[in-house]
Design an enzyme around this catalytic site. Structure first.
Site, PDB file in Angstrom:
ATOM      1  N   LYS A 135       0.842  -1.198   0.000  1.00 16.91           N
ATOM      2  CA  LYS A 135       0.000   0.000   0.000  1.00 16.91           C
ATOM      3  C   LYS A 135       0.878   1.250   0.000  1.00 16.91           C
ATOM      4  O   LYS A 135       1.627   1.485   0.951  1.00 16.91           O
ATOM      5  CB  LYS A 135      -0.929  -0.004   1.212  1.00 16.91           C
ATOM      6  CG  LYS A 135      -1.988  -1.104   1.145  1.00 16.91           C
ATOM      7  CD  LYS A 135      -3.101  -0.856   2.148  1.00 16.91           C
ATOM      8  CE  LYS A 135      -3.907  -2.112   2.440  1.00 16.91           C
ATOM      9  NZ  LYS A 135      -4.649  -2.641   1.306  1.00 16.91           N
ATOM     10  N   CYS A 143      -6.938  -7.863 -16.050  1.00 16.69           N
ATOM     11  CA  CYS A 143      -5.849  -8.455 -15.280  1.00 16.69           C
ATOM     12  C   CYS A 143      -4.706  -8.909 -16.179  1.00 16.69           C
ATOM     13  O   CYS A 143      -3.589  -9.137 -15.703  1.00 16.69           O
ATOM     14  CB  CYS A 143      -6.331  -9.670 -14.492  1.00 16.69           C
ATOM     15  SG  CYS A 143      -7.814  -9.356 -13.529  1.00 16.69           S
ATOM     16  N   GLY A 164     -11.164   0.223  -2.727  1.00 20.78           N
ATOM     17  CA  GLY A 164     -11.982   0.103  -1.529  1.00 20.78           C
ATOM     18  C   GLY A 164     -13.364  -0.425  -1.802  1.00 20.78           C
ATOM     19  O   GLY A 164     -14.131  -0.684  -0.898  1.00 20.78           O
ATOM     20  N   CYS A 208      -8.823 -13.940  -0.490  1.00 19.87           N
ATOM     21  CA  CYS A 208      -8.874 -12.992  -1.606  1.00 19.87           C
ATOM     22  C   CYS A 208      -7.623 -12.121  -1.569  1.00 19.87           C
ATOM     23  O   CYS A 208      -7.054 -11.908  -0.502  1.00 19.87           O
ATOM     24  CB  CYS A 208     -10.085 -12.054  -1.497  1.00 19.87           C
ATOM     25  SG  CYS A 208     -11.661 -12.879  -1.242  1.00 19.87           S
ATOM     26  N   CYS A 209      -7.227 -11.590  -2.726  1.00 15.40           N
ATOM     27  CA  CYS A 209      -6.013 -10.766  -2.725  1.00 15.40           C
ATOM     28  C   CYS A 209      -6.276  -9.418  -2.062  1.00 15.40           C
ATOM     29  O   CYS A 209      -7.375  -8.891  -2.144  1.00 15.40           O
ATOM     30  CB  CYS A 209      -5.502 -10.566  -4.151  1.00 15.40           C
ATOM     31  SG  CYS A 209      -6.678  -9.772  -5.257  1.00 15.40           S
TER      32      CYS A 209
END
Lengths: 134, 384
Positions: free
Chosen positions: B19, B83, B120, B203-204
């Protein structure tokens, strides 16, 4: 009095007793599509005829979304229903007991159901699948 | 297509994947591009062509990154392919060099998921998509896959959790992973549920990152390195219509793409020494093993349980930690996995090194959000 409308036009025929989903069938290769297509992606034919989908199918897969998504508050059960008479699968919200585990192959039937309420109070309806007997 | 020339990987560079909301995607991209140029050991002005990859938020990715590293005035192209964006731009550059249009070029990819307009939020379907209107999202689609794996192929929650546990354990050895923490089964099942049975730890995570690769001809590669890694095959493929017929486990797109890759490269799945693949959600890694030909259809669960995918196993999968640990900055992942495989073939992957690696696959698959189906995939195959 708040309005009531279906969430998408032309997809359902409300026969009064139960809804019928409207797809179309390629007159050349017989493949059935829902929602309707403008041409057959399999054989490229433009000869498509409206088809009323069978109201009953079996549960292929399902999950329960536990956070708010689109216009739905959690828990929001969502499944893929296989309609064997049409050889077609579709996604639909489900009316189920979220505490009960459903096996694949459970018999399901389509019903008209409320989906969400818009900000202006309009009640949006759609189709959902629920368990049924044979 | 018959390529005329071999293509080699001359330079690789990536940022830490984590992040970084205080950094713009361009700033991340500059870091990766500078690292790739330094890794290659070349003058930046040798670069003849550039491909930029980013899925969200802005245009002119390649131009805006490369102006800060001394590259301008050359052909530049920017690509979006969900992706598979990163794999796609590698493929596009590969085609230029293999076909003789250029001798050396750079791929720059970047993505900031933490600051993106999509950040988000549960990644939802395209505007107006029927299934999206009914509540389908990426995690819901993969939760449906998990359901079929459990109902049809005998997978358990432990099998799903194993993928996340293994990949997080691998990430502990990856200096490019911001999050390096072993996970337990209890932590995974007790994490917040998103779509049954997928909790957040299946989940990623939402992360940012950038990756850059320099490709060139054999003639140029030999001037700069004695151990060039070859990009032996590079393919991108979109899904056939039947991929949308809701067979959730046996993915015809990946199966066909893998088949073409093996045919092009003249190898079989048994020749793979490692694979980096799209594991944005834990069930994907389980369905992938049969689609990629590592085992027969129906044997996915026993294959996973055999330990074959561990570092030290028959064919390690996601030794980097995968998307499950590093997250999935969409434009960058497809390039990052090529960088990762290259490191193993060079022998520079440190503690997570797959010993003796000579053949590695970098796979990406994307889409899922228009018409509920996998829509685009890319495989880059590296050899030593």
């Amino acid at each position: 009095m708040s309005e009531k409308r279906f969430f998408m036009d032309g997809m359902v025929r409300d026969t009064g007793s139960a809804p019928v989903l409207l797809g179309n069938r390629c007159s050349k290769c017989n493949k059935v599509f829902f929602p309707k297509v403008d041409f057959c992606p399999h054989c490229l034919s433009e000869g498509l005829e409206e088809r009323e989908l069978s109201r009953k199918g079996t549960l292929y897969a399902y999950t329960i979304t536990r956070i708010r998504v689109a216009n739905f508050e959690p828990p929001h059960p969502l499944g893929i229903i296989f309609l064997p008479d049409d050889r077609l699968s579709l996604v639909a919200p489900l009316i189920i007991d979220v505490n009960e585990k459903l096996k694949a192959g459970t018999k399901m039937e389509v019903v008209t159901a409320p989906l969400w309420v818009e900000e202006d109070g309009t009640r949006i309806y759609g189709y959902k699948f629920r368990r049924c007997e044979e | 297509m018959k390529p005329m020339r071999d293509v080699f990987i001359l330079g690789i560079g990536q940022t830490v994947f984590g992040k970084f909301p205080q950094m713009t995607p361009i700033q991340l991209g500059i870091q990766a591009a500078k690292a790739a140029i330094q890794d290659a050991g070349i003058d930046a002005r040798l670069i003849e062509v550039a491909y930029g990859g980013r899925s969200y938020d802005d245009t002119q990715t390649a131009e805006n990154i490369l102006r800060y590293v001394g590259i301008a005035g050359i052909p530049m192209y920017n690509t979006e392919n969900a992706c598979t964006t990163g794999a796609t731009v590698v493929n596009q550059l590969w085609k230029d060099i293999a076909s003789g249009i250029h001798d050396i070029g750079i791929v720059v990819t970047c993505e900031s998921m933490t600051t993106s307009s999509k950040a988000g939020r549960l990644v939802g379907a395209a505007e107006g998509d029927l299934n999206g209107t009914l509540g389908i999202t990426m995690p819901a689609y993969f939760a449906l896959i998990a359901y079929r794996l459990m109902e049809e192929r005998g997978a358990t929650l432990e099998d799903l959790a194993y993928i996340s546990i293994k990949n997080h354990r691998n990430a502990c050895m990856n200096p490019y992973a911001m999050y390096r923490k072993d996970l337990t089964f209890e932590e995974i099942v007790n994490a917040k549920m998103i779509c049954d049975p997928l909790t957040t730890l299946l989940c990623c995570p939402v992360t940012d990152g950038a990756a850059s690769i320099i490709l060139c001809t054999g003639g140029i590669a030999r001037r700069y390195t004695t151990k060039p890694v070859r990009l032996a095959s590079s393919l991108v493929l979109s899904a056939p219509y039947e991929a949308w017929d809701y067979n959730l486990i046996d993915n015809p797109l990946v199966t066909e793409l893998a088949r073409r890759t093996y045919e092009t490269a003249g190898i079989g799945p048994e020749d793979l020494d490692l694979i980096e693949l799209h594991d944005a959600f834990a069930p994907e890694e389980i369905t992938a093993v049969s689609c990629l030909g590592l085992c027969r259809t129906g044997e996915e669960v026993s294959y996973i349980r055999s330990g074959a995918s561990e570092i030290g196993g028959r064919c390690p999968i996601n030794p980097s930690g995968g998307l499950l640990s590093l997250g999935h900055p969409l434009g960058a992942s497809g390039a990052r996995v090529v960088c990762e495989v290259a490191q193993h073939l060079r022998g520079t992957a440190g503690d997570r090194q797959v010993k003796g690696a000579k053949v590695g696959m970098a796979e990406m698959i994307g889409g899922y959000l228009t018409g509920l189906g996998p829509s685009i995939a890319g495989i880059n195959l590296l050899t030593k």
